[in-house]
Design a protein around this motif. Sequence first.
Motif, PDB file in Angstrom:
ATOM      1  N   GLY A   1       0.669  -1.179  -0.122  1.00 51.26           N
ATOM      2  CA  GLY A   1      -0.027   0.431  -0.285  1.00 51.26           C
ATOM      3  C   GLY A   1       1.254   1.120   0.064  1.00 51.26           C
ATOM      4  N   ALA A   2      -0.222   2.562   0.154  1.00 52.85           N
ATOM      5  CA  ALA A   2       0.829   3.476   0.046  1.00 52.85           C
ATOM      6  C   ALA A   2       1.550   3.854   1.429  1.00 52.85           C
ATOM      7  N   THR A   3       2.006   4.700   0.975  1.00 51.81           N
ATOM      8  CA  THR A   3       1.778   5.909   2.960  1.00 51.81           C
ATOM      9  C   THR A   3       0.961   6.553   3.745  1.00 51.81           C
ATOM     10  N   ALA A   4       0.296   6.076   4.951  1.00 51.87           N
ATOM     11  CA  ALA A   4      -0.511   6.441   5.728  1.00 51.87           C
ATOM     12  C   ALA A   4      -1.123   8.131   5.247  1.00 51.87           C
ATOM     13  N   ALA A   5       0.414   9.045   5.361  1.00 52.27           N
ATOM     14  CA  ALA A   5       0.442  10.291   5.187  1.00 52.27           C
ATOM     15  C   ALA A   5      -0.680  10.577   3.680  1.00 52.27           C
ATOM     16  N   ASP A   6      -0.086   9.950   2.746  1.00 49.55           N
ATOM     17  CA  ASP A   6      -0.641   9.421   1.562  1.00 49.55           C
ATOM     18  C   ASP A   6      -2.187   9.344   1.549  1.00 49.55           C
ATOM     19  N   GLY A   7      -2.183   8.530   2.795  1.00 43.61           N
ATOM     20  CA  GLY A   7      -3.942   8.441   2.715  1.00 43.61           C
ATOM     21  C   GLY A   7      -4.925   9.836   3.632  1.00 43.61           C
ATOM     22  N   ALA A   8      -4.284  10.066   4.025  1.00 42.63           N
ATOM     23  CA  ALA A   8      -4.044  11.060   5.214  1.00 42.63           C
ATOM     24  C   ALA A   8      -4.617  12.403   4.400  1.00 42.63           C
ATOM     25  N   SER A   9      -3.769  11.910   3.012  1.00 36.12           N
ATOM     26  CA  SER A   9      -4.290  13.619   2.312  1.00 36.12           C
ATOM     27  C   SER A   9      -4.904  13.951   1.438  1.00 36.12           C
ATOM     28  N   HIS A  10      -6.048  12.787   1.001  1.00 34.76           N
ATOM     29  CA  HIS A  10      -7.743  12.818   0.321  1.00 34.76           C
ATOM     30  C   HIS A  10      -8.414  12.901   1.082  1.00 34.76           C
ATOM     31  N   VAL A  11      -8.125  12.233   2.652  1.00 36.40           N
ATOM     32  CA  VAL A  11      -9.246  13.209   4.211  1.00 36.40           C
ATOM     33  C   VAL A  11      -8.973  13.859   3.735  1.00 36.40           C
ATOM     34  N   VAL A  12      -8.035  15.258   4.545  1.00 35.67           N
ATOM     35  CA  VAL A  12      -7.665  16.134   4.323  1.00 35.67           C
ATOM     36  C   VAL A  12      -8.643  17.081   3.259  1.00 35.67           C
ATOM     37  N   ARG A  13      -7.913  16.306   2.175  1.00 29.56           N
ATOM     38  CA  ARG A  13      -8.592  17.449   1.033  1.00 29.56           C
ATOM     39  C   ARG A  13     -10.334  17.886   1.388  1.00 29.56           C
TER      40      ARG A  13
END
Length: 272
Positions: free
Chosen positions: A213-225
Amino acid sequence: MPGSSLFSLTVLVTGATSGIGYETARLLAERGARVLVHGRTAEEARAATDRLVSTAGIPAERVCPFGADFSRLDEVEAMAERVVVEHPHLDILVNNAAIAAPERHTVTTDGNELAFQVNFLAHYLLTGLLERALTRVPGSRVGRVVNVSSSLHRTGSIQWSDPNRARRYARLAAYAQSQLALTVFAADPRVTAVSVHPGICETALLPLYGHNGATAADGASHVVRLCDPAVEIVNGAYYDRDERVEPAPAATEERTVKRLNKLADVLVGHSG
């Protein structure tokens, strides 16, 4: 500055002590939001806020720990009461906390299948208890809810006659049901909400997907957007990372939304 539209907003992130939740809290706080950091215990939440301050350089006044074990609905209620008292105007609620369904069928003290309660019912209850705070945001802005769901919701089905799967249990099916319910819940007209699949990330849930998978930070960026008021959202929509896509057909059916709300009201009523 980039992200200034998040400055001074108050955001509650559930499951914020690790993985996507922690990175979401970090990114929001870095962009100026006041973040209520939820953990399963007060100690875990405090450790996460301490880490945000010490290693991420977040100002201490921007993060506040909240503890509640989502396998106990009375703790969800107690946390909601504290949030309303301390933060009567809540701009954003990120319903992120999730567990992989256990190998063996497990029922909480409230009488619900564990993954269904932690991943969906606790968030259903929390959102309802915080509805007034989310709709009392000063000015014309209305608070929004971001449900962190999963592409696995497409494989799920809600077992209406046996939502706790007492008769036939499989961990992946139980997890998928909880994610489908969370995705359906975004279409609840009582609050402004969306659901998002943040991508397959290197978190504790990765084994459910079975590949890298991608990093947790990558996933979080989509949530934050989707938390950013400057980003226009479609109420009830489902996003796969940054792209709005159609969810499973059941997630858009008004009848299903109403039926799920009725079921959830009964199940969270188990809490004394």
